[in-house]
Design an enzyme around this catalytic site. Structure first.
Site, PDB file in Angstrom:
ATOM      1  N   ASP A   1       1.727   2.025  13.048  1.00  0.00           N
ATOM      2  CA  ASP A   1       1.907   1.658  14.453  1.00  0.00           C
ATOM      3  C   ASP A   1       3.170   0.822  14.653  1.00  0.00           C
ATOM      4  O   ASP A   1       3.341   0.183  15.686  1.00  0.00           O
ATOM      5  CB  ASP A   1       0.667   0.924  14.990  1.00  0.00           C
ATOM      6  CG  ASP A   1       0.383  -0.388  14.249  1.00  0.00           C
ATOM      7  OD1 ASP A   1       1.208  -0.815  13.418  1.00  0.00           O
ATOM      8  OD2 ASP A   1      -0.674  -0.995  14.516  1.00  0.00           O
TER       9      ASP A   1
ATOM     10  N   HIS B   1       4.206  -1.764  12.752  1.00  0.00           N
ATOM     11  CA  HIS B   1       4.135  -3.201  12.454  1.00  0.00           C
ATOM     12  C   HIS B   1       4.895  -3.589  11.200  1.00  0.00           C
ATOM     13  O   HIS B   1       5.081  -2.803  10.286  1.00  0.00           O
ATOM     14  CB  HIS B   1       2.680  -3.694  12.374  1.00  0.00           C
ATOM     15  CG  HIS B   1       1.863  -3.167  11.235  1.00  0.00           C
ATOM     16  ND1 HIS B   1       0.571  -2.726  11.386  1.00  0.00           N
ATOM     17  CD2 HIS B   1       2.122  -3.031   9.911  1.00  0.00           C
ATOM     18  CE1 HIS B   1       0.079  -2.358  10.218  1.00  0.00           C
ATOM     19  NE2 HIS B   1       1.009  -2.523   9.304  1.00  0.00           N
TER      20      HIS B   1
ATOM     21  N   ASP C   1       1.031 -11.306   4.064  1.00  0.00           N
ATOM     22  CA  ASP C   1      -0.226 -11.256   4.815  1.00  0.00           C
ATOM     23  C   ASP C   1      -1.439 -11.099   3.903  1.00  0.00           C
ATOM     24  O   ASP C   1      -1.305 -10.855   2.694  1.00  0.00           O
ATOM     25  CB  ASP C   1      -0.177 -10.119   5.851  1.00  0.00           C
ATOM     26  CG  ASP C   1       0.294  -8.787   5.269  1.00  0.00           C
ATOM     27  OD1 ASP C   1       0.396  -8.672   4.033  1.00  0.00           O
ATOM     28  OD2 ASP C   1       0.541  -7.857   6.046  1.00  0.00           O
TER      29      ASP C   1
ATOM     30  N   GLU D   1       0.833  -6.704  14.821  1.00  0.00           N
ATOM     31  CA  GLU D   1       0.421  -5.483  15.509  1.00  0.00           C
ATOM     32  C   GLU D   1       1.097  -5.368  16.876  1.00  0.00           C
ATOM     33  O   GLU D   1       1.647  -6.356  17.381  1.00  0.00           O
ATOM     34  CB  GLU D   1      -1.100  -5.511  15.682  1.00  0.00           C
ATOM     35  CG  GLU D   1      -1.871  -5.560  14.364  1.00  0.00           C
ATOM     36  CD  GLU D   1      -1.831  -4.248  13.590  1.00  0.00           C
ATOM     37  OE1 GLU D   1      -0.794  -3.552  13.603  1.00  0.00           O
ATOM     38  OE2 GLU D   1      -2.845  -3.914  12.947  1.00  0.00           O
TER      39      GLU D   1
HETATM   40  C1  GLP Z   1      -0.222  -2.853   5.697  1.00  0.00           C
HETATM   41  C2  GLP Z   1       0.604  -4.079   5.405  1.00  0.00           C
HETATM   42  C3  GLP Z   1       2.046  -3.898   5.792  1.00  0.00           C
HETATM   43  C4  GLP Z   1       2.562  -2.570   5.259  1.00  0.00           C
HETATM   44  C5  GLP Z   1       1.746  -1.454   5.827  1.00  0.00           C
HETATM   45  C6  GLP Z   1       2.244  -0.076   5.415  1.00  0.00           C
HETATM   46  O1  GLP Z   1      -0.665  -2.814   7.016  1.00  0.00           O
HETATM   47  N1  GLP Z   1       0.065  -5.221   6.064  1.00  0.00           N
HETATM   48  O2  GLP Z   1       2.811  -4.986   5.307  1.00  0.00           O
HETATM   49  O3  GLP Z   1       3.921  -2.414   5.583  1.00  0.00           O
HETATM   50  O4  GLP Z   1       0.422  -1.636   5.370  1.00  0.00           O
HETATM   51  O5  GLP Z   1       1.535   0.394   4.341  1.00  0.00           O
HETATM   52  P1  GLP Z   1       1.938   1.670   3.498  1.00  0.00           P
HETATM   53  O6  GLP Z   1       3.106   1.252   2.671  1.00  0.00           O
HETATM   54  O7  GLP Z   1       0.726   1.949   2.666  1.00  0.00           O
HETATM   55  O8  GLP Z   1       2.260   2.744   4.450  1.00  0.00           O
END
Ligand code: GLP
Length: 255
Positions: free
Chosen positions: A141, A143, A66, A148
């Site tokens: 959340d 995802h 993404d 989302e």
């Molecule tokens: C972002 C990314 C996700 C990732 C998430 C969790 O939203 N788009 O791919 O899994 O963050 O992030 P973190 O690892 O900082 O908790």
């Protein structure tokens, strides 16, 4: 699905990096799906060390999950001063490996025609033979990537609106130190879909910390629902490893 519980973030990262290294050793031209966020940082640091010790990435292809839409960014320029996931990937991983520039695929955060770009990205994944191993974190959340709550579990690469929780979470982890005000944070992104992710041959999910415990339990052991898109793991029929540290696993029932 195998659930592997490690003592802490360091051990979780050791294990995850070794799964990826094994995929590269057994298929030197493998296609890796890569993730951003703070969770994969340790895994990427270990892959960089493994490369120093000889692990060869010269034939590996990568596809990132993404990217924020509408950021000032310069794809393929490692030191661009921006908050893009492209820059994150160069800083945390690509610049430390012998990966070829043309083998790196990143969603474009400023496409002229977002719909056409998303279709093209899906085509590129197919042309590469599909994703052998997809690394995933999990958002607060629930995802995967930027799918989302409410995203269809058969969704494809597309433009999405970010949830209020993701904007809060990601501002904390990504933007705070940068001086960029929250109002400036992008509200939209391009993301691979859940349907796209589920076509990977192997999944590697990582999560760390007590903040993730409730959502990890919902994703792995709650109902399969588009409200927690990571619950799609329960639909996956290939080889999936979920690597958690003890705090992130704390709310799981017996597995
Ligand atoms: C972002 C990314 C996700 C990732 C998430 C969790 O939203 N788009 O791919 O899994 O963050 O992030 P973190 O690892 O900082 O908790």
């Amino acid at each position: 699905m195998d659930v592997i519980i490690k003592k802490d973030y360091e051990e979780m990262s050791d294990y995850a990096a070794e799964v990826i290294a094994q995929a590269v050793r057994s298929k030197p031209d493998c296609v890796l799906g890569l993730a951003t966020g703070s969770t994969p940082r340790g895994t990427y640091a270990r892959l960089a060390s493994k490369h120093k010790q000889g692990l060869d990435f010269s034939r590996v292809k990568t596809f990132n999950l993404d990217e924020y839409l509408g950021l000032e960014m310069e794809l393929h320029k490692p030191y661009a001063l921006d908050q893009s996931y492209a820059r994150f990937m160069y800083e945390e991983l690509f610049k430390h490996l012998n990966i070829r520039k043309e083998n790196i695929h990143l969603p474009d955060g400023r496409p002229e025609d977002p719909g056409a770009f998303c279709a093209w990205y899906e085509e590129e994944i197919k042309k590469a033979g599909g994703i052998d191993l997809q690394l995933l974190g999990i958002g607060g959340d629930g995802h995967w990537a930027f799918n989302e709550p409410g995203s269809s579990l058969s969704s494809r690469t597309r433009v999405v609106d970010l949830s209020a929780q993701t904007i809060d979470d990601n501002y904390e982890s990504f933007y705070k130190g940068s001086g960029i005000k929250k109002e400036k944070m992008p509200r939209r992104a391009i993301t691979m879909g859940i349907g796209t992710i589920l076509e990977s041959r192997q999944l590697l999910i990582i999560a760390s910390g007590e903040k993730k415990a409730a959502v990890v339990a919902k994703a792995l052991q709650g109902p399969v629902t588009s409200e927690i898109t990571a619950s799609a793991i329960q639909l996956f029929r290939g080889n999936a490893a979920v690597v958690l540290d003890e705090p992130a696993a704390a709310k799981l029932k017996i597995c």
